[in-house]
Motif scaffolding. Structure first.
Motif, PDB file in Angstrom:
ATOM      1  N   THR A  10       0.682  -1.298  -0.023  1.00 22.76           N
ATOM      2  CA  THR A  10      -0.100   0.005   0.080  1.00 22.76           C
ATOM      3  C   THR A  10       0.819   1.245  -0.108  1.00 22.76           C
ATOM      4  O   THR A  10       1.962   1.070   0.173  1.00 22.76           O
ATOM      5  N   VAL A  11       0.302   2.416  -0.189  1.00 19.90           N
ATOM      6  CA  VAL A  11       1.084   3.599  -0.140  1.00 19.90           C
ATOM      7  C   VAL A  11       1.563   3.845   1.170  1.00 19.90           C
ATOM      8  O   VAL A  11       2.793   4.282   1.283  1.00 19.90           O
ATOM      9  N   ASP A  12       0.719   3.505   2.274  1.00 19.69           N
ATOM     10  CA  ASP A  12       1.222   3.672   3.533  1.00 19.69           C
ATOM     11  C   ASP A  12       2.520   2.910   3.925  1.00 19.69           C
ATOM     12  O   ASP A  12       3.484   3.001   4.492  1.00 19.69           O
ATOM     13  N   GLU A  13       2.502   1.460   3.400  1.00 20.72           N
ATOM     14  CA  GLU A  13       3.677   0.910   3.759  1.00 20.72           C
ATOM     15  C   GLU A  13       4.802   1.189   2.977  1.00 20.72           C
ATOM     16  O   GLU A  13       5.820   1.118   3.420  1.00 20.72           O
ATOM     17  N   TYR A  14       4.637   1.517   1.717  1.00 18.11           N
ATOM     18  CA  TYR A  14       5.733   2.022   1.057  1.00 18.11           C
ATOM     19  C   TYR A  14       6.327   3.316   1.578  1.00 18.11           C
ATOM     20  O   TYR A  14       7.605   3.423   1.694  1.00 18.11           O
ATOM     21  N   HIS A  15       5.417   4.280   2.247  1.00 19.49           N
ATOM     22  CA  HIS A  15       6.141   5.313   2.993  1.00 19.49           C
ATOM     23  C   HIS A  15       6.839   5.019   4.000  1.00 19.49           C
ATOM     24  O   HIS A  15       7.940   5.564   4.572  1.00 19.49           O
TER      25      HIS A  15
END
Length: 185
Positions: A10-15
């Motif tokens: 997800t975007v949050d995991e990527y961040h």
């Protein structure tokens, strides 16, 4: 035979991977549909066309919109591409608190010399699914622009190919006339 499932991010995991220095600026990657993808190196024609297009549009849109060159945009839940050019809403804090999201984006542009196929398929799908109203692909080799509009479930419903003699306007700013020839050297 054992099959392995692909783990999508997800975007949050990527961040979180970026914050933990698992991914750094040296990695030259972007998140596309949950996959961390290596970005293509740029050849001089791609870089020069990107810079020329950015400068031209920035001049036309000064005070009307921000232009961002090769910077991330966040498309929840699982994409954070770095389009060559993003035309976005003007914000007083200039996106210091987060990258532009779909609601901030007027137009995305990819410059293609070796990536035309993936820009017309996977990038078009990602941008259409995020409901980005307008997406252009600047084809360096053919000296033409693909104008994609009317985002649908899987891709854009309208695709127009314009040569270097054409003029067009952005959907968001119909009063601004863009000369295709000005994007090419």
């Amino acid at each position: 035979m054992t099959t392995t499932e692909l783990r999508l991010w997800t975007v949050d995991e990527y961040h979180r991977m970026i914050e933990a220095d698992i991914l750094t600026t040296e990695d030259r990657v972007e998140l596309l549909e949950g996959q961390i993808i290596q970005m293509s190196p740029q050849q001089p024609p791609h870089a020069a066309t990107t810079q020329r297009t950015f400068n031209y549009l920035n001049h036309l849109l000064v005070g009307i919109a921000f232009l961002r060159m090769q910077l991330p945009i966040t498309l929840y839940p699982n994409s954070e591409p770095e389009p060559d050019i993003a035309v976005v809403r003007i914000k007083s804090r200039e996106y210091i608190d987060g990258h532009p999201t779909a609601d901030d984006i007027f137009l995305l542009i990819e410059v293609a010399d070796r990536t035309l196929n993936s820009d017309r398929t996977s990038k078009a799908r990602i941008y259409a699914q995020a409901r980005i109203a307008e997406y252009w692909i600047v084809d360096v080799n053919a000296r033409q622009i693909y104008v994609l509009r009317e985002p649908g479930e899987e891709t854009y419903q309208q695709e127009i190919i314009l040569d270097g003699n054409a003029k067009l306007s952005l959907l968001a700013f119909p009063e601004i006339e863009v000369e295709v020839s000005q994007m090419f050297l």
